[in-house]
Enzyme design. Structure first.
Site, PDB file in Angstrom:
ATOM      1  N   SER A 152       0.944  -1.173  -0.034  1.00  0.00           N
ATOM      2  CA  SER A 152      -0.212   0.183  -0.067  1.00  0.00           C
ATOM      3  C   SER A 152       0.806   1.229  -0.100  1.00  0.00           C
ATOM      4  O   SER A 152       2.088   1.100  -0.311  1.00  0.00           O
ATOM      5  CB  SER A 152      -0.955   0.012   1.280  1.00  0.00           C
ATOM      6  OG  SER A 152      -2.073   0.876   1.054  1.00  0.00           O
ATOM      7  N   ASN A 153       0.372   2.329   0.237  1.00  0.00           N
ATOM      8  CA  ASN A 153       1.207   3.472   0.393  1.00  0.00           C
ATOM      9  C   ASN A 153       0.501   4.476   1.496  1.00  0.00           C
ATOM     10  O   ASN A 153      -0.432   4.162   2.415  1.00  0.00           O
ATOM     11  CB  ASN A 153       0.896   4.416  -0.956  1.00  0.00           C
ATOM     12  CG  ASN A 153      -0.303   4.639  -1.212  1.00  0.00           C
ATOM     13  OD1 ASN A 153      -1.037   5.548  -0.686  1.00  0.00           O
ATOM     14  ND2 ASN A 153      -0.947   3.902  -2.667  1.00  0.00           N
ATOM     15  N   TYR A 154       0.990   5.703   1.849  1.00  0.00           N
ATOM     16  CA  TYR A 154       0.714   6.446   3.058  1.00  0.00           C
ATOM     17  C   TYR A 154      -0.520   7.613   2.470  1.00  0.00           C
ATOM     18  O   TYR A 154      -0.822   8.504   3.382  1.00  0.00           O
ATOM     19  CB  TYR A 154       1.874   7.431   3.218  1.00  0.00           C
ATOM     20  CG  TYR A 154       3.024   6.734   3.921  1.00  0.00           C
ATOM     21  CD1 TYR A 154       2.917   6.180   5.025  1.00  0.00           C
ATOM     22  CD2 TYR A 154       4.246   6.422   3.218  1.00  0.00           C
ATOM     23  CE1 TYR A 154       4.068   5.309   5.655  1.00  0.00           C
ATOM     24  CE2 TYR A 154       5.325   5.920   3.680  1.00  0.00           C
ATOM     25  CZ  TYR A 154       5.219   5.290   4.893  1.00  0.00           C
ATOM     26  OH  TYR A 154       6.140   4.483   5.483  1.00  0.00           O
ATOM     27  N   SER A 155      -1.206   7.361   1.496  1.00  0.00           N
ATOM     28  CA  SER A 155      -2.321   8.245   1.356  1.00  0.00           C
ATOM     29  C   SER A 155      -3.394   7.951   2.562  1.00  0.00           C
ATOM     30  O   SER A 155      -3.889   6.814   2.979  1.00  0.00           O
ATOM     31  CB  SER A 155      -3.087   7.607   0.167  1.00  0.00           C
ATOM     32  OG  SER A 155      -4.359   8.581  -0.097  1.00  0.00           O
TER      33      SER A 155
ATOM     34  N   ALA B 182      -4.640   7.209  -4.507  1.00  0.00           N
ATOM     35  CA  ALA B 182      -3.470   6.636  -4.694  1.00  0.00           C
ATOM     36  C   ALA B 182      -3.414   5.375  -4.936  1.00  0.00           C
ATOM     37  O   ALA B 182      -3.431   4.356  -3.983  1.00  0.00           O
ATOM     38  CB  ALA B 182      -2.709   6.996  -3.432  1.00  0.00           C
TER      39      ALA B 182
END
Length: 215
Positions: A21-24, A88
């Site tokens: 995943s990512n930091y969105s 994102a």
């Protein structure tokens, strides 16, 4: 008028307890949705996993993976006047998914995970949108930022690209502030000062309305 906003990250499962995943945080997408609601739009949110809520108590369609988000977009995109892709979305996902938990192997110090590309939701909708629909994408860039964002706008057939700089402290993920540059399909470039994401939403809709008036 109807507006669709995608928001938040996606999660691409490796096994039952791990994911890519990512930091969105989803804050930008939700700010856009709330501002659109205040303007009187009929608002639809498709959201990845987030820990925030709409201040107007809008009920998002919750998804987890890029495939799920794309599937939900395809169900309703034809009905929309404006489509804003603020999520994102993970670019890649594991080729295979392990049902259970991957165990440590004492005989191997490295675990290799093969990845494949996720569907490019923005590009795919850009190919099939009708001439009256406004499509807005987001671009996070780190070098030759405006040039790369404009290339993305053209390649994905967007009407607007909202550029976030990876080199600016108040730009992009997680925080309450953002520093954006709005680029339109006619080559117009508007650099905005750092402002609250709710204020960024206002600037984005000012530009969207100018494009609707041109049309």
């Amino acid at each position: 008028m109807k507006v669709l906003i995608t928001a938040g990250p996606t999660r691409e499962k490796i096994d039952n307890v791990r994911f890519i995943s990512n930091y969105s945080s989803g804050k930008m997408g939700y700010a856009i949705a709330d501002y659109a609601y205040d303007l009187g739009y009929d608002v639809y949110i498709i959201s990845g996993p987030v820990n925030i809520k709409s201040i107007n108590n809008l009920n998002p369609i919750m998804v987890e993976s890029a495939d799920e988000m794309y599937s939900e977009v395809l169900k309703i995109y034809k009905e929309m006047d404006i489509l804003i892709f603020a999520a994102a979305v993970a670019d890649f996902k594991p080729v295979s998914y392990v049902d259970g938990k991957i165990k440590k192997n004492e005989n191997h110090s490295n675990l290799l995970i093969e990845l494949k590309e996720n569907p490019d939701i923005l590009a795919n909708i850009g190919k099939i949108k009708n001439e009256n629909q406004i499509v807005v994408g987001f671009a996070l860039e780190s070098e030759n930022e405006v040039e790369h964002a404009f290339i993305k706008l053209k390649r994905k057939n967007c009407d607007l690209i909202i550029l976030n700089s990876a080199n600016k402290p108040n730009s992009g993920f997680d925080g309450d502030y953002n520093t954006i540059t709005i680029i339109d399909k006619y080559g117009g470039i508007e650099e905005k000062p750092t402002m609250l994401k709710s204020e960024c939403a206002k600037e984005i809709f000012i530009k969207i309305n100018s494009l609707l008036n041109k049309g």
